[in-house]
Scaffold this active site. Structure first.
Site, PDB file in Angstrom:
ATOM      1  N   LYS A 173     -24.381 -91.123  40.468  1.00 31.53           N
ATOM      2  CA  LYS A 173     -23.617 -90.345  41.224  1.00 31.53           C
ATOM      3  C   LYS A 173     -24.110 -90.319  42.811  1.00 31.53           C
ATOM      4  CE  LYS A 173     -21.133 -85.779  41.334  1.00 31.53           C
ATOM      5  NZ  LYS A 173     -21.569 -84.388  41.104  1.00 31.53           N
ATOM      6  N   ASN A 196     -26.219 -80.844  43.300  1.00 31.76           N
ATOM      7  CA  ASN A 196     -25.793 -82.510  43.495  1.00 31.76           C
ATOM      8  C   ASN A 196     -27.017 -83.139  44.043  1.00 31.76           C
ATOM      9  OD1 ASN A 196     -24.080 -84.404  43.456  1.00 31.76           O
ATOM     10  ND2 ASN A 196     -22.978 -83.835  45.271  1.00 31.76           N
ATOM     11  N   ALA A 200     -14.283 -76.900  42.396  1.00 33.51           N
ATOM     12  CA  ALA A 200     -14.140 -75.562  42.657  1.00 33.51           C
ATOM     13  C   ALA A 200     -14.305 -75.192  44.081  1.00 33.51           C
ATOM     14  CB  ALA A 200     -14.904 -74.627  41.677  1.00 33.51           C
ATOM     15  N   ARG A 225     -25.483 -58.235  50.057  1.00 35.56           N
ATOM     16  CA  ARG A 225     -24.405 -59.123  49.313  1.00 35.56           C
ATOM     17  C   ARG A 225     -24.087 -58.370  48.083  1.00 35.56           C
ATOM     18  NH1 ARG A 225     -21.055 -62.247  51.105  1.00 35.56           N
ATOM     19  NH2 ARG A 225     -21.213 -63.984  49.833  1.00 35.56           N
TER      20      ARG A 225
HETATM   21  P1  NAP Z   1     -21.353 -72.578  47.434  1.00 32.73           P
HETATM   22  O1  NAP Z   1     -20.054 -72.476  47.217  1.00 32.73           O
HETATM   23  O2  NAP Z   1     -22.005 -72.922  48.649  1.00 32.73           O
HETATM   24  O3  NAP Z   1     -22.209 -71.593  46.615  1.00 32.73           O
HETATM   25  C1  NAP Z   1     -23.541 -71.511  46.684  1.00 32.73           C
HETATM   26  C2  NAP Z   1     -24.026 -70.117  46.371  1.00 32.73           C
HETATM   27  O4  NAP Z   1     -25.642 -70.159  46.364  1.00 32.73           O
HETATM   28  C3  NAP Z   1     -23.430 -69.198  47.648  1.00 32.73           C
HETATM   29  O5  NAP Z   1     -22.987 -68.162  47.135  1.00 32.73           O
HETATM   30  C4  NAP Z   1     -24.780 -68.527  48.285  1.00 32.73           C
HETATM   31  O6  NAP Z   1     -24.863 -67.089  48.600  1.00 32.73           O
HETATM   32  C5  NAP Z   1     -25.702 -68.603  46.768  1.00 32.73           C
HETATM   33  N1  NAP Z   1     -27.392 -68.675  47.399  1.00 32.73           N
HETATM   34  C6  NAP Z   1     -27.989 -69.372  48.172  1.00 32.73           C
HETATM   35  N2  NAP Z   1     -29.261 -68.957  47.975  1.00 32.73           N
HETATM   36  C7  NAP Z   1     -29.355 -67.828  47.206  1.00 32.73           C
HETATM   37  C8  NAP Z   1     -30.409 -66.895  46.951  1.00 32.73           C
HETATM   38  N3  NAP Z   1     -31.551 -67.059  47.180  1.00 32.73           N
HETATM   39  N4  NAP Z   1     -30.225 -65.959  46.003  1.00 32.73           N
HETATM   40  C9  NAP Z   1     -28.884 -65.648  45.536  1.00 32.73           C
HETATM   41  N5  NAP Z   1     -27.823 -66.692  46.040  1.00 32.73           N
HETATM   42  C10 NAP Z   1     -28.069 -67.733  46.765  1.00 32.73           C
HETATM   43  O7  NAP Z   1     -21.941 -74.029  46.646  1.00 32.73           O
HETATM   44  P2  NAP Z   1     -21.152 -74.814  45.559  1.00 32.73           P
HETATM   45  O8  NAP Z   1     -20.004 -75.658  46.124  1.00 32.73           O
HETATM   46  O9  NAP Z   1     -20.878 -73.888  44.408  1.00 32.73           O
HETATM   47  O10 NAP Z   1     -22.236 -75.848  45.275  1.00 32.73           O
HETATM   48  C11 NAP Z   1     -23.407 -75.650  44.317  1.00 32.73           C
HETATM   49  C12 NAP Z   1     -24.048 -76.942  43.760  1.00 32.73           C
HETATM   50  O11 NAP Z   1     -23.161 -77.650  43.028  1.00 32.73           O
HETATM   51  C13 NAP Z   1     -24.361 -77.948  44.965  1.00 32.73           C
HETATM   52  O12 NAP Z   1     -25.476 -78.596  44.980  1.00 32.73           O
HETATM   53  C14 NAP Z   1     -22.885 -78.939  44.987  1.00 32.73           C
HETATM   54  O13 NAP Z   1     -23.183 -80.040  45.608  1.00 32.73           O
HETATM   55  C15 NAP Z   1     -22.663 -78.982  43.642  1.00 32.73           C
HETATM   56  N6  NAP Z   1     -21.412 -79.233  43.051  1.00 32.73           N
HETATM   57  C16 NAP Z   1     -20.271 -78.654  43.679  1.00 32.73           C
HETATM   58  C17 NAP Z   1     -19.077 -78.789  43.304  1.00 32.73           C
HETATM   59  C18 NAP Z   1     -17.857 -78.021  43.612  1.00 32.73           C
HETATM   60  O14 NAP Z   1     -16.638 -78.310  43.128  1.00 32.73           O
HETATM   61  N7  NAP Z   1     -18.223 -76.795  44.414  1.00 32.73           N
HETATM   62  C19 NAP Z   1     -18.706 -79.769  42.365  1.00 32.73           C
HETATM   63  C20 NAP Z   1     -19.823 -80.522  41.830  1.00 32.73           C
HETATM   64  C21 NAP Z   1     -21.126 -80.195  42.531  1.00 32.73           C
HETATM   65  P3  NAP Z   1     -23.871 -66.669  49.675  1.00 32.73           P
HETATM   66  O15 NAP Z   1     -22.620 -66.511  49.225  1.00 32.73           O
HETATM   67  O16 NAP Z   1     -24.608 -65.440  49.915  1.00 32.73           O
HETATM   68  O17 NAP Z   1     -24.013 -67.611  50.803  1.00 32.73           O
END
Ligand code: NAP
Length: 305
Positions: free
Chosen positions: A184, A105, A131, A37
């Site tokens: 939430k 979350n 996002a 990565r």
């Molecule tokens: P996401 O887009 O799936 O991103 C998660 C990232 O974590 C991915 O890039 C993944 O890597 C990385 N990852 C996982 N394990 C790892 C490790 N051991 N070392 C390094 N990187 C690692 O998730 P997200 O949407 O940002 O959500 C993150 C949290 O925020 C969740 O709990 C979600 O519910 C919360 N949230 C998100 C939003 C939103 O709008 N997106 C809004 C509110 C709350 P890879 O790319 O290599 O898979």
């Protein structure tokens, strides 16, 4: 103490935070999953943030979990089910008194993280910003929102908190972060699983309000038994307000299922059911909902834990 923001996870929220902090001149370092990565990221040359019609690339340095140097401040921006394993890998690099900001979350993952890093300060966050990744290393800022951060064990505001407003990240230090996270979680339990089961936008639940109301009754009782009476106040009214206000939206769980991704079920409805069981509270409606959802996910060959 180093003022570098290490950010684990260059996904949707991690990239959004990383780009805004870097744009404000803060020292940021991404922590990526593995060498493969890291190589892919370096070939791209940076993270790209798309906001309205503006697209900007930020050449933020990156490393893997096994990279060099101690970590004093970490934004943990992975999914709830990845949080504890990620911290277990990083634990040898965490400095004494390191601060971890947990963006996950739901509830449950924060305690799992704390177990892996008993000497770190865990700061919980609840975000309503939106996002999504258009492709790897490119994130679109899709919804203005707000962030609440707090530490249930220590009310003191961290010395770096001003970095957030300087970076244009809307945030407030919250003394009742657990109440916010529970509220939430309850909203999520009343809405998201049903949108998957009925295959609908949030507004589709207007046709299933008696079922939603029954869940709210159980959730309110559960919140009170869990010592979160404030999070239970007017829950049913708030759930209906959210359903109407977001009628045209697809819930995050619906979107995960549609995209064939693992859901955070275990840290949402699963956590509610587990806490109810621990308090000896019967929650037949929530249990039945969980079973229907598990069956639905299994029928799609998606993880159901
Ligand atoms: P996401 O887009 O799936 O991103 C998660 C990232 O974590 C991915 O890039 C993944 O890597 C990385 N990852 C996982 N394990 C790892 C490790 N051991 N070392 C390094 N990187 C690692 O998730 P997200 O949407 O940002 O959500 C993150 C949290 O925020 C969740 O709990 C979600 O519910 C919360 N949230 C998100 C939003 C939103 O709008 N997106 C809004 C509110 C709350 P890879 O790319 O290599 O898979």
């Amino acid at each position: 103490m180093s003022s570098t923001w290490h950010i684990l996870g260059a996904g949707s929220l991690g990239s959004l935070w990383a780009c805004r902090l870097a744009r404000a001149g803060k020292a940021v370092r991404l922590v990526l999953r593995d060498e493969q990565r890291l190589a892919a990221y370096e070939a791209e040359g940076g993270l790209t943030l798309i906001e309205q019609h503006q697209t900007t690339q930020f050449a933020i340095p990156a490393q893997t979990c096994e990279g060099e140097g101690p970590i004093h401040r970490l934004l943990l921006a992975c999914k709830a089910y990845d949080a504890a394993p990620a911290i277990a890998r990083l634990a040898p690099r965490l400095a004494e008194g390191a601060e971890l900001v947990l963006l996950q979350n739901g509830l449950g993952s924060q305690d799992e993280v704390a177990e892996q890093a008993p000497h770190a300060r865990c700061i919980f966050a609840s975000s309503t910003e939106g996002a999504f990744r258009e492709r790897d290393w490119q994130v679109r800022f899709a919804g203005q929102g707000f962030n609440w951060l707090g530490d249930p064990g220590n009310p003191g505001v961290p010395e770096w908190f001003g970095d957030l407003s300087e970076a244009g990240i809307p945030a407030e230090w919250s003394l009742d972060i657990l109440t916010r996270l529970w509220r939430k979680l309850a909203l999520n339990c009343a809405i998201n699983p049903l949108t998957v089961l009925y295959d609908c936008q949030n507004g589709g639940l207007l046709g299933h309000l008696p079922e939603v109301d029954e869940l709210c009754v159980e959730l309110s009782t559960l919140l009170r038994s869990a010592g979160q009476a404030q999070a239970a106040e007017n829950l049913a009214e708030d759930v209906q307000r959210v359903i109407v206000a977001t009628a045209a939206n697809y819930s995050s769980m619906y979107q995960d299922v549609r995209a064939g991704r693992r859901t955070e079920l275990h840290y949402l409805l699963g956590h509610a059911c587990n806490v109810a069981a621990r308090h000896g509270q019967a929650t037949p409606g929530l249990e039945h909902l969980r079973q229907r959802l598990v069956d639905n996910l299994q029928a799609r060959n998606l993880p159901s834990d």
